[in-house]
Design an enzyme around this catalytic site. Structure first.
Site, short mmCIF file in Angstrom:
data_model
loop_
_atom_site.label_atom_id
_atom_site.label_comp_id
_atom_site.label_asym_id
_atom_site.label_seq_id
_atom_site.Cartn_x
_atom_site.Cartn_y
_atom_site.Cartn_z
N LYS A 20 27.75 -38.95 -5.98
CA LYS A 20 27.22 -38.02 -6.99
C LYS A 20 26.93 -38.71 -8.31
CE LYS A 20 31.67 -36.14 -8.43
NZ LYS A 20 31.85 -36.83 -9.71
N ARG A 95 35.23 -28.36 -12.85
CA ARG A 95 35.97 -28.84 -11.69
C ARG A 95 36.97 -27.80 -11.18
NH1 ARG A 95 35.50 -34.73 -12.14
NH2 ARG A 95 36.87 -35.83 -10.72
N ARG A 134 34.25 -49.07 -3.34
CA ARG A 134 34.11 -49.09 -4.80
C ARG A 134 35.34 -49.70 -5.46
NH1 ARG A 134 33.31 -43.40 -7.58
NH2 ARG A 134 35.55 -43.29 -7.33
N ARG A 140 38.53 -49.88 -10.29
CA ARG A 140 38.98 -48.73 -11.08
C ARG A 140 40.46 -48.47 -10.84
NH1 ARG A 140 34.93 -43.59 -10.94
NH2 ARG A 140 36.92 -42.52 -10.88
N ARG A 151 43.28 -37.16 -5.65
CA ARG A 151 42.00 -36.67 -6.17
C ARG A 151 41.24 -35.87 -5.12
NH1 ARG A 151 39.73 -41.97 -7.54
NH2 ARG A 151 37.90 -41.01 -8.46
#
Ligand code: AMP
Length: 209
Positions: A20, A95, A134, A140, A151
């Site tokens: 996204k 969210r 990723r 990250r 998450r």
């Protein structure tokens, strides 16, 4: 809104690893509107060592949600800037139901509303595989296995249900998020075009990465 001005107020929703962020940037560019990602804003504040960054760092590293009041205020400030007057693409906000109510109140107060909600549909296994990739590429701090699980659980419990609210309003376009980057972008444009939402700078949607 007068018939001659077409606004482009979008929201992109999908689980972590659905692509996204990438698709959001491309769509925003093609429509000439700013992409507003709460995750990016928080991360910039953390790396910049701001007061806001200090407040949210541990929450984000645990994969939990930053409190609604703080997040909604941040978004209201951002959407009040001149470049968001005719449109924007929200990524990662709202969210949960509370944030939907906050955004509704804000937009209604300005006589505005969302034009389309782009739902990127990606199977769970595929999104986990993409986040792991990723994690290797970007490092990250919230891309560890335990935090990713948290998450995704929050997404399924709190974020996925907001789509039902928008579905009832008839503004959700569910897009198959499996395919090449260009294929997915094309599907998004096709769905938006059905709503009469046509990109003003489609050539800008070419991925530079
Ligand atoms: P993202 O880049 O969208 O995955 O966001 C990264 C992290 O920032 C999330 O795991 C949350 O900790 C925080 N965050 C981003 N957007 C929101 C939001 N709308 N409400 C609460 N927390 C958020």
């Amino acid at each position: 809104m007068t018939p001659s001005t077409r606004s482009a107020r979008f929201l992109i929703v999908g689980p972590q690893g659905s692509g996204k962020g990438t698709q959001g940037v491309l769509v925003a560019r093609a429509f000439g509107v700013p992409q507003v990602s709460t995750g990016d804003i928080f991360r910039a504040n953390i790396s910049g060592g701001t007061e806001l960054g200090k407040r949210v760092q541990s929450i984000i590293e645990a994969g939990d949600l930053v409190p609604d009041e703080l997040t909604s205020e941040l978004v209201r400030d951002r959407l009040s800037q001149a470049d968001a007057a005719e449109g924007f693409l929200l990524d990662g906000y709202p969210r949960n139901q509370g944030q939907v109510a906050d955004l509704d109140a804000f937009l209604t107060g300005r006589g505005e509303g969302l034009d389309a909600v782009i739902e990127l549909d990606v199977p769970r296994d595929e999104s986990i595989a993409r986040i792991s990739q990723r994690a290797i590429e970007q490092g990250r701090t919230d891309d560890t296995e335990e935090v990713i699980a948290n998450r995704l659980a929050i997404y399924e419990r709190e974020t996925a249900p907001i789509l039902d609210v928008y579905r009832q309003r008839g503004i959700v376009d569910r897009i198959d998020g499996v395919g090449t980057l260009d294929e997915v972008t094309d599907r998004i444009f096709a769905a938006l075009a059905v709503r009469g939402l046509v990109a003003t700078h489609p050539g800008d949607a070419v991925a530079s990465a």
